[in-house]
Design a protein around this motif. Structure first.
Motif, PDB file in Angstrom:
ATOM      1  N   SER A 151      10.044   7.291  -4.466  1.00  0.00           N
ATOM      2  CA  SER A 151       8.991   7.723  -3.741  1.00  0.00           C
ATOM      3  C   SER A 151       8.039   6.415  -3.164  1.00  0.00           C
ATOM      4  O   SER A 151       7.497   6.454  -2.320  1.00  0.00           O
ATOM      5  CB  SER A 151       8.033   8.570  -4.735  1.00  0.00           C
ATOM      6  OG  SER A 151       6.735   8.852  -4.178  1.00  0.00           O
ATOM      7  N   GLY A 152       8.151   5.361  -4.253  1.00  0.00           N
ATOM      8  CA  GLY A 152       7.421   4.182  -3.544  1.00  0.00           C
ATOM      9  C   GLY A 152       8.153   3.652  -2.561  1.00  0.00           C
ATOM     10  O   GLY A 152       7.314   3.177  -1.491  1.00  0.00           O
ATOM     11  N   VAL A 153       9.548   3.642  -2.356  1.00  0.00           N
ATOM     12  CA  VAL A 153      10.091   2.977  -1.052  1.00  0.00           C
ATOM     13  C   VAL A 153       9.861   3.419  -0.185  1.00  0.00           C
ATOM     14  O   VAL A 153       9.764   3.100   0.995  1.00  0.00           O
ATOM     15  CB  VAL A 153      11.677   2.586  -1.839  1.00  0.00           C
ATOM     16  CG1 VAL A 153      12.477   2.267  -0.262  1.00  0.00           C
ATOM     17  CG2 VAL A 153      11.951   1.863  -2.717  1.00  0.00           C
ATOM     18  N   ILE A 154       9.842   5.097  -0.079  1.00  0.00           N
ATOM     19  CA  ILE A 154       9.573   5.979   0.770  1.00  0.00           C
ATOM     20  C   ILE A 154       8.231   5.656   1.303  1.00  0.00           C
ATOM     21  O   ILE A 154       8.108   5.627   2.635  1.00  0.00           O
ATOM     22  CB  ILE A 154       9.912   7.379   0.780  1.00  0.00           C
ATOM     23  CG1 ILE A 154      11.261   7.580   0.423  1.00  0.00           C
ATOM     24  CG2 ILE A 154       9.385   8.336   1.729  1.00  0.00           C
ATOM     25  CD1 ILE A 154      11.764   9.160  -0.299  1.00  0.00           C
ATOM     26  N   GLY A 155       7.368   5.600   0.588  1.00  0.00           N
ATOM     27  CA  GLY A 155       6.082   5.236   1.126  1.00  0.00           C
ATOM     28  C   GLY A 155       5.986   3.762   1.744  1.00  0.00           C
ATOM     29  O   GLY A 155       5.149   3.722   2.784  1.00  0.00           O
ATOM     30  N   MET A 156       6.686   2.932   1.204  1.00  0.00           N
ATOM     31  CA  MET A 156       6.660   1.476   2.099  1.00  0.00           C
ATOM     32  C   MET A 156       7.185   1.556   3.368  1.00  0.00           C
ATOM     33  O   MET A 156       6.550   1.319   4.619  1.00  0.00           O
ATOM     34  CB  MET A 156       7.431   0.573   1.289  1.00  0.00           C
ATOM     35  CG  MET A 156       7.043   0.185  -0.031  1.00  0.00           C
ATOM     36  SD  MET A 156       8.473  -0.858  -0.721  1.00  0.00           S
ATOM     37  CE  MET A 156       8.571  -2.227   0.184  1.00  0.00           C
ATOM     38  N   ILE A 185       0.809  -1.161  -0.024  1.00  0.00           N
ATOM     39  CA  ILE A 185       0.125  -0.307  -0.044  1.00  0.00           C
ATOM     40  C   ILE A 185       0.775   1.175  -0.069  1.00  0.00           C
ATOM     41  O   ILE A 185       0.577   2.254  -0.752  1.00  0.00           O
ATOM     42  CB  ILE A 185      -1.019   0.059   1.127  1.00  0.00           C
ATOM     43  CG1 ILE A 185      -2.044  -1.016   1.106  1.00  0.00           C
ATOM     44  CG2 ILE A 185      -1.515   1.361   1.367  1.00  0.00           C
ATOM     45  CD1 ILE A 185      -2.922  -1.407   2.355  1.00  0.00           C
ATOM     46  N   GLY A 186       1.886   1.318   0.737  1.00  0.00           N
ATOM     47  CA  GLY A 186       2.800   2.368   0.966  1.00  0.00           C
ATOM     48  C   GLY A 186       3.497   2.649  -0.641  1.00  0.00           C
ATOM     49  O   GLY A 186       3.654   3.721  -1.020  1.00  0.00           O
ATOM     50  N   PHE A 187       3.893   1.646  -1.089  1.00  0.00           N
ATOM     51  CA  PHE A 187       4.528   1.601  -2.556  1.00  0.00           C
ATOM     52  C   PHE A 187       3.614   2.303  -3.473  1.00  0.00           C
ATOM     53  O   PHE A 187       3.934   3.126  -4.104  1.00  0.00           O
ATOM     54  CB  PHE A 187       5.078   0.162  -2.878  1.00  0.00           C
ATOM     55  CG  PHE A 187       5.837   0.452  -4.045  1.00  0.00           C
ATOM     56  CD1 PHE A 187       6.931   0.599  -4.080  1.00  0.00           C
ATOM     57  CD2 PHE A 187       5.409  -0.200  -5.438  1.00  0.00           C
ATOM     58  CE1 PHE A 187       7.935   0.656  -5.428  1.00  0.00           C
ATOM     59  CE2 PHE A 187       5.988  -0.139  -6.520  1.00  0.00           C
ATOM     60  CZ  PHE A 187       7.375   0.140  -6.475  1.00  0.00           C
ATOM     61  N   ALA A 188       2.364   1.689  -3.382  1.00  0.00           N
ATOM     62  CA  ALA A 188       1.241   2.190  -4.310  1.00  0.00           C
ATOM     63  C   ALA A 188       0.856   3.653  -4.165  1.00  0.00           C
ATOM     64  O   ALA A 188       0.763   4.690  -5.178  1.00  0.00           O
ATOM     65  CB  ALA A 188      -0.059   1.439  -4.403  1.00  0.00           C
ATOM     66  N   GLY A 223       0.991   9.887  -0.247  1.00  0.00           N
ATOM     67  CA  GLY A 223       1.027  10.518  -1.501  1.00  0.00           C
ATOM     68  C   GLY A 223       1.561  11.771  -1.508  1.00  0.00           C
ATOM     69  O   GLY A 223       2.129  12.496  -2.616  1.00  0.00           O
ATOM     70  N   LEU A 224       1.746  12.424  -0.247  1.00  0.00           N
ATOM     71  CA  LEU A 224       1.908  13.843  -0.180  1.00  0.00           C
ATOM     72  C   LEU A 224       3.492  13.974   0.018  1.00  0.00           C
ATOM     73  O   LEU A 224       4.357  14.679  -0.398  1.00  0.00           O
ATOM     74  CB  LEU A 224       1.151  14.721   0.744  1.00  0.00           C
ATOM     75  CG  LEU A 224       1.732  16.337   1.058  1.00  0.00           C
ATOM     76  CD1 LEU A 224       1.634  17.050   0.047  1.00  0.00           C
ATOM     77  CD2 LEU A 224       0.824  16.563   2.302  1.00  0.00           C
ATOM     78  N   ILE A 225       3.911  13.119   1.181  1.00  0.00           N
ATOM     79  CA  ILE A 225       5.199  13.324   1.810  1.00  0.00           C
ATOM     80  C   ILE A 225       6.298  12.556   1.055  1.00  0.00           C
ATOM     81  O   ILE A 225       7.350  13.160   0.629  1.00  0.00           O
ATOM     82  CB  ILE A 225       5.146  12.692   3.308  1.00  0.00           C
ATOM     83  CG1 ILE A 225       3.976  13.536   4.129  1.00  0.00           C
ATOM     84  CG2 ILE A 225       6.624  12.587   3.887  1.00  0.00           C
ATOM     85  CD1 ILE A 225       3.910  12.754   5.669  1.00  0.00           C
TER      86      ILE A 225
END
Length: 340
Positions: free
Chosen positions: A293-298, A71-74, A271-273
């Motif tokens: 960005s995907g890895v940071i979201g993860m 989910i974080g990656f997406a 998706g903002l940060i």
């Protein structure tokens, strides 16, 4: 702004993956039932397996971690796409109302098919992302329609309209959820908070096809996102079919958001940060920014979930709430900075 480079991107990705693995380690080993790393390895590798360890690792912790990472990656990639298309650093699936639109249709699905479809069974789990996609697309069309001024998208109006529509969709969602039977209402209430509490391998399987296909398609069109940072007339002068490319990338981004919302509820601010941090680390080229960005979201989602389930134990705070606590101050900071 730092200049993009393959070596720098590889180094940042390696550091990001390392942070994710550290967060996964703590999530697997810590909880109401602590397990040593040796027993974790033995359980995963099926060396002298123990029923208690199997239950905790494979039924509770591992699917939750894998789902949170996906989910974080997406959401990280979807936020990057939205910011690239709108040329607005404040764009986020949650702030623009896409989360709320997708969430509304998923709750409608729960309400309409309660008692006739097993919502946690394969049919329900695999169908919900399609309902979420329909809601996300509908929300985006409405928001972009009202956000246009003089035939062009106004970034400031986009944020204002998104917040207003998000409130409207949220009101409809709350009204529908109150009409549910007690069992489905409880499920919807937990889901609406952006929780990974009910994560299982079916949810992972429902999200997996979107993660395997959509990010690759977006990365393949990353050069178009670079061109969108220029004036629209200049992009058209280069022979780019602007409206077609926008619709394609927007649909792909909404697909990722909708699939995520359908299995976890609305988790805002990732998706903002993530895209902002990615651009600060690797520059402006989207072929570098998207994977980072995907890895940071993860990392954001996995770490936030670990905080939510351990810091307030034995109570549990939904990951969506933890991310919001972190994200709201960051959003205010970006809002103030954009006015300077």
């Amino acid at each position: 702004m730092r200049k993009s480079s393959g070596c720098r991107t590889a180094a940042v990705l390696a550091c990001g993956v390392l942070i994710v693995f550290v967060a996964v380690y703590f999530s697997l080993t810590n909880g109401t039932f602590d397990i040593s790393v040796i027993n974790i390895v033995k359980t995963i590798l099926r060396i002298d397996p123990q029923p208690d360890y199997d239950l905790v690792v494979f039924d509770f912790r591992l699917p939750r971690i894998v789902l949170g990472a996906g989910i974080g990656f997406a959401l990280g990639i979807a936020g990057c796409v939205l910011q690239g298309i709108t040329r607005n650093g404040l764009a986020d699936p949650g702030i623009l109302g896409i989360n709320a639109g997708a969430g509304m249709t998923v709750v409608l699905f729960m309400f309409l098919f309660q008692g006739t479809v097993q919502l946690t069974g394969w049919l329900g789990v695999m169908t919900m992302p399609l309902f979420g996609l329909a809601g996300g697309v509908a929300a985006t069309v409405i928001i972009f329609l009202f956000a246009k001024q003089g035939g062009k998208l106004d970034p400031q109006r986009l944020i204002l309209v998104g917040i207003a529509m998000s409130s409207g969709f949220g009101a409809v969602t709350l009204y529908v959820s109150l009409k549910m039977n007690p069992q489905d209402f409880e499920m919807a209430a937990v889901w609406l908070s952006g929780s990974l509490h009910g994560a299982n391998w079916k949810f992972v399987a429902a999200l997996l096809p979107w993660l395997l296909v959509v990010p690759l398609l977006i990365w393949w069109r990353s050069h178009v996102l670079d061109l969108f940072q220029m004036n629209e007339d200049s992009v058209k002068g280069l022979g780019v079919a602007v409206e077609r490319e926008k619709k394609l990338l927007l649909l792909l981004g909404i697909g990722l958001v909708s699939a995520s919302v359908s299995v976890s509820g609305a988790i805002g601010f990732v998706g903002l940060i993530a895209p902002h941090l990615a651009r600060q680390l690797v520059g402006l080229q989207h072929k570098h920014v998207l994977p980072v960005s995907g890895v940071i979201g993860m990392a954001i989602v996995v770490i936030s979930d670990f905080i939510g389930k351990t810091l307030f134990a034995p109570a549990e705070l939904a990951v969506g709430i933890v991310v919001s606590i972190l994200g709201v101050p960051y959003f205010v900071y970006l809002l103030i900075r954009s006015r300077k």
